[in-house]
Scaffold this active site. Structure first.
Site, PDB file in Angstrom:
ATOM      1  N   SER A 110      29.085  10.120  46.562  1.00 10.17           N
ATOM      2  CA  SER A 110      28.471  10.669  47.751  1.00 10.17           C
ATOM      3  C   SER A 110      27.228   9.898  48.187  1.00 10.17           C
ATOM      4  O   SER A 110      27.329   8.783  48.663  1.00 10.17           O
ATOM      5  CB  SER A 110      28.158  12.144  47.496  1.00 10.17           C
ATOM      6  OG  SER A 110      27.871  12.822  48.681  1.00 10.17           O
TER       7      SER A 110
ATOM      8  N   LYS B  94      33.739   9.907  47.618  1.00 13.65           N
ATOM      9  CA  LYS B  94      33.507  11.167  48.338  1.00 13.65           C
ATOM     10  C   LYS B  94      32.839  10.828  49.658  1.00 13.65           C
ATOM     11  O   LYS B  94      31.680  10.465  49.693  1.00 13.65           O
ATOM     12  CB  LYS B  94      32.654  12.098  47.486  1.00 13.65           C
ATOM     13  CG  LYS B  94      32.593  13.531  48.022  1.00 13.65           C
ATOM     14  CD  LYS B  94      31.440  13.708  48.955  1.00 13.65           C
ATOM     15  CE  LYS B  94      31.364  15.134  49.449  1.00 13.65           C
ATOM     16  NZ  LYS B  94      30.216  15.324  50.358  1.00 13.65           N
TER      17      LYS B  94
ATOM     18  N   GLN C 200      28.564  17.927  54.051  1.00 11.56           N
ATOM     19  CA  GLN C 200      28.542  19.384  54.124  1.00 11.56           C
ATOM     20  C   GLN C 200      27.220  19.895  54.697  1.00 11.56           C
ATOM     21  O   GLN C 200      26.194  19.225  54.596  1.00 11.56           O
ATOM     22  CB  GLN C 200      28.722  20.011  52.728  1.00 11.56           C
ATOM     23  CG  GLN C 200      30.133  19.918  52.172  1.00 11.56           C
ATOM     24  CD  GLN C 200      30.536  18.507  51.852  1.00 11.56           C
ATOM     25  OE1 GLN C 200      29.769  17.749  51.253  1.00 11.56           O
ATOM     26  NE2 GLN C 200      31.739  18.127  52.244  1.00 11.56           N
TER      27      GLN C 200
END
Length: 498
Positions: free
Chosen positions: A320, A345, A349
């Site tokens: 991420s 990833k 979010q």
């Protein structure tokens, strides 16, 4: 500051409240570090403009017919179910099921208790086993263990599947429920059953939960004027800590810098942007954000670049925000990437709490792309210089419950052989068959460790061997990936782009 005061429409303004963390669960405290404290949109519709063809009414909520269906089921349960029901529990279950129906492991609903733990997690101190997990096809999968945590000391690795904890199966559970099973007070015991690729059978790992106050950044000077800064996750204070460590190193001329994000599971998007800024020349992209129905928008640097070469160390536990940093520095600043392919990833979010009575919805609302527009989701970023760690780093913990049988094949014997060979006691084979050569290697280790040289791998010998392995792994002198990163800088790789 009220997080809801930061609601903004459009991807560029929304950028400031997004998190690039895994929306997974830190077993450190059972929370989801995916939204910056003090910054949440007020509602999903506030996060972006309505798109063509979408319903434009004020609430964009349930139609009259949908509300009637839900109400009918609620009434049926309350009137006819054979036992009394907890109405709040039913509502939470409905909300959880709605988000779970998205099929996205990074979107979840948290009740008030879980939401409170989530908010506390981004502050930086946690209690638990010390590994971040996510959900893949209904299985609880480790993203990365936290350095120095019980999970790391127990030998847990990225991509390990946790089948159960203290006898309770986790398969099929929503990630929030799975984490609730994994959490527990400091000092409590947790026995995890682990499934690992390359091993024929699951194995058990026993550890003690601990309180872990993460120091997210650590810097030091290596030989030949090269600096090293390790980032363990991107928390609220990480950018400030990184800037302080970098300033210390730059007081004396730097000939190169290694940024280590191995086993870093991610964190807060604005934080990783701040860390990337000084290395990426002004006007060049750090990343792109692509929301549904909108053209990807570049996040441009305001920095000036650095005069020295940079290497980024990464592995399969780098996820991420770590991948955002690696992609930005590689594509826009010329950094060289060293190690293993990262986790993969590539979604973003954001969390919402309005009208949820203390609960919280975490939902994927965008993709993030590298500066050139690449999407690394489920693929990861490949290193420029591929280097695997020594086998000893990946050695599986021994059971330590009984003597490992001789003249037989077992997973424990295979792990034993890997450990012995890594420490310089060659067993002659690494296939798990406890041969006479394995017994002789055990005797050599026992003699060097002050144990009775029986050649039998009894529990005492297993414990002593694991202590020796932990001491070996903790030393930088065996870190072949770091050595490769330093060597790449010496060879002129990672030179800055202006």
């Amino acid at each position: 500051m009220n997080r809801n005061e930061n609601a903004a429409a459009g991807p560029r303004l929304l950028k400031a409240v997004l998190s690039a963390s895994l929306a997974a669960a830190l077993l450190l405290g059972g929370a989801w570090p995916a939204g910056e404290a003090g910054a949440k949109p007020a509602s999903a519709e506030a996060a972006r403009p309505a798109q063509a063809g979408e319903r434009q009414d004020a609430s964009a909520g349930l139609t009259k017919e949908e509300a009637q269906r839900l109400s009918a089921v609620m009434e049926l349960i309350q009137r006819q179910y054979y036992e009394p029901v907890d109405r709040d529990k039913l509502i939470s279950g409905a909300l959880s099921g709605m988000v779970q129906a998205l099929g996205d492991p990074y979107s979840t609903y948290m009740d008030a208790g879980a939401a409170k733990q989530f908010s506390e997690t981004v502050e930086g101190a946690f209690g638990g086993v010390g590994a971040e997990v996510t959900s893949e096809s209904g299985k609880v999968v480790i993203v990365s263990p936290i350095k120095g945590s019980p999970a790391e000391k127990a030998g847990l690795q990225a991509k390990d599947v946790i089948l159960s904890v203290n006898g309770v199966g986790l398969s099929g559970l929503p990630i929030s429920e799975a984490v609730a099973k994994l959490r527990g007070p400091k000092g409590s015991a947790a026995e995890l059953v682990i499934l690992r690729a390359g091993r024929a059978n699951p194995f058990a790992v026993k550890l003690m939960r601990a309180e872990i106050d993460i120091e997210t950044v650590e810097g030091k000077r290596l030989a030949d004027g090269i600096g090293l800064i390790e980032i363990r996750q991107f928390s609220l204070n990480t950018a400030d800590r990184f800037a302080a460590e970098l300033a210390k190193l730059e007081k004396r001329e730097l000939k190169g810098l290694v940024i280590d994000v191995r086993n870093n599971p991610g964190g807060i998007l604005p934080v990783v942007e701040r860390i990337a800024q000084p290395f990426v020349p002004k006007g060049k992209p750090i990343l792109q954000i692509a929301q549904r129905g909108a053209k990807p928008e570049q996040v441009l640097s305001e920095g000036g670049g650095k005069p020295y070469p940079v290497a980024v160390l990464m592995n399969k536990g780098s996820a991420s925000a770590s991948e955002i940093l690696a992609g930005a520095l590689q594509e826009s600043a010329g950094a060289v990437l060293v190690g293993e392919t990262s986790f993969g990833k590539g979604t973003v979010q954001v969390s919402y709490d309005r009208q949820l009575e203390g609960g919280l919805v975490k939902m994927t609302i965008a993709k993030w792309l590298t500066p050139s527009g690449g999407w690394i989701h489920k693929r990861g970023i490949k290193p420029d210089v591929a280097v695997r760690p020594p086998a000893l780093y990946a050695a599986t913990r021994l059971s330590k419950t009984a003597t490992i049988p001789a003249d037989a094949i077992s997973d424990d014997a295979k792990s034993l052989q890997v450990m012995l060979k890594g420490l310089g006691y060659d067993p002659g084979r690494l296939d798990g068959y406890y041969s006479s050569g394995t017994a002789e290697a055990v005797r050599g280790f026992q003699r060097a460790s002050g144990l009775r040289a029986s050649g039998q791998a009894d529990p005492a010998t297993q414990r002593k061997l694991e202590e020796a392995v932990q001491a070996w792994v903790s030393g930088d002198e065996h870190d072949t990936q770091l050595e490769a990163a330093v060597q790449a800088l010496r060879e002129g790789k990672g030179a800055p782009r202006h």
